[in-house]
Design a protein around this motif. Sequence first.
Motif, PDB file in Angstrom:
ATOM      1  N   GLN A  27     -16.540  18.050  18.505  1.00 64.07           N
ATOM      2  CA  GLN A  27     -15.250  17.394  18.320  1.00 64.07           C
ATOM      3  C   GLN A  27     -15.501  15.949  17.919  1.00 64.07           C
ATOM      4  O   GLN A  27     -16.338  15.257  18.514  1.00 64.07           O
ATOM      5  CB  GLN A  27     -14.456  17.455  19.621  1.00 64.07           C
ATOM      6  N   GLU A  28     -14.756  15.485  16.924  1.00 60.95           N
ATOM      7  CA  GLU A  28     -14.931  14.130  16.422  1.00 60.95           C
ATOM      8  C   GLU A  28     -14.341  13.104  17.390  1.00 60.95           C
ATOM      9  O   GLU A  28     -13.176  13.194  17.770  1.00 60.95           O
ATOM     10  CB  GLU A  28     -14.253  14.002  15.059  1.00 60.95           C
ATOM     11  N   ARG A  29     -15.174  12.146  17.770  1.00 58.07           N
ATOM     12  CA  ARG A  29     -14.711  11.071  18.650  1.00 58.07           C
ATOM     13  C   ARG A  29     -13.690  10.229  17.894  1.00 58.07           C
ATOM     14  O   ARG A  29     -13.850   9.933  16.721  1.00 58.07           O
ATOM     15  CB  ARG A  29     -15.896  10.205  19.088  1.00 58.07           C
ATOM     16  N   GLY A  32     -10.322  13.457  17.578  1.00 58.80           N
ATOM     17  CA  GLY A  32     -10.139  14.697  18.331  1.00 58.80           C
ATOM     18  C   GLY A  32     -10.225  15.945  17.477  1.00 58.80           C
ATOM     19  O   GLY A  32     -10.073  17.058  17.980  1.00 58.80           O
ATOM     20  N   HIS A  78     -21.735  11.494  22.005  1.00 61.67           N
ATOM     21  CA  HIS A  78     -21.280  10.533  23.009  1.00 61.67           C
ATOM     22  C   HIS A  78     -21.140  11.173  24.377  1.00 61.67           C
ATOM     23  O   HIS A  78     -21.428  10.539  25.388  1.00 61.67           O
ATOM     24  CB  HIS A  78     -19.944   9.906  22.597  1.00 61.67           C
ATOM     25  N   SER A  79     -20.644  12.414  24.404  1.00 60.10           N
ATOM     26  CA  SER A  79     -20.492  13.092  25.694  1.00 60.10           C
ATOM     27  C   SER A  79     -20.633  14.589  25.495  1.00 60.10           C
ATOM     28  O   SER A  79     -20.450  15.106  24.390  1.00 60.10           O
ATOM     29  CB  SER A  79     -19.124  12.776  26.324  1.00 60.10           C
ATOM     30  N   GLU A  92     -18.628  15.584  22.100  1.00 56.89           N
ATOM     31  CA  GLU A  92     -17.841  14.548  21.445  1.00 56.89           C
ATOM     32  C   GLU A  92     -18.818  13.746  20.598  1.00 56.89           C
ATOM     33  O   GLU A  92     -19.756  13.149  21.128  1.00 56.89           O
ATOM     34  CB  GLU A  92     -17.156  13.664  22.476  1.00 56.89           C
TER      35      GLU A  92
END
Length: 121
Positions: A27-29, A32, A78-79, A92
Amino acid sequence: MTVPPLDESVAGRLKRDANGLFAAVAQERGTGRVLMVAWMNDDALAHTLATRKATYFSRSRGERWVKGETSGHTQYVHSVRLDCDGDTVLLEVDQVGAACHTGDHTCFDADEILAPEGLTS
């Protein structure tokens, strides 16, 4: 780079298919948007967690691959979240270049089967 094995506290929560794989959603930070869905195994997830480079398992090649390693279309992670059933992880990411092998930004750009109500395509 030598990557430590996946932590048992994480590995013990994963539900894998018969081939040891589980789904991974990128999923694109910021937006979304869902960029792609791929497969991971424990090694790919461990590599992702250690390097923050999205790493998947290619079923067609039968090997681990780091997104963008050859194309330059990378995903910085990122996560990472595990879903409630333990059979899917959500990454993310910051996407550089196209996420889809077709050159589209996401793998879901091509065919809209049902448009949101009140909108036309």
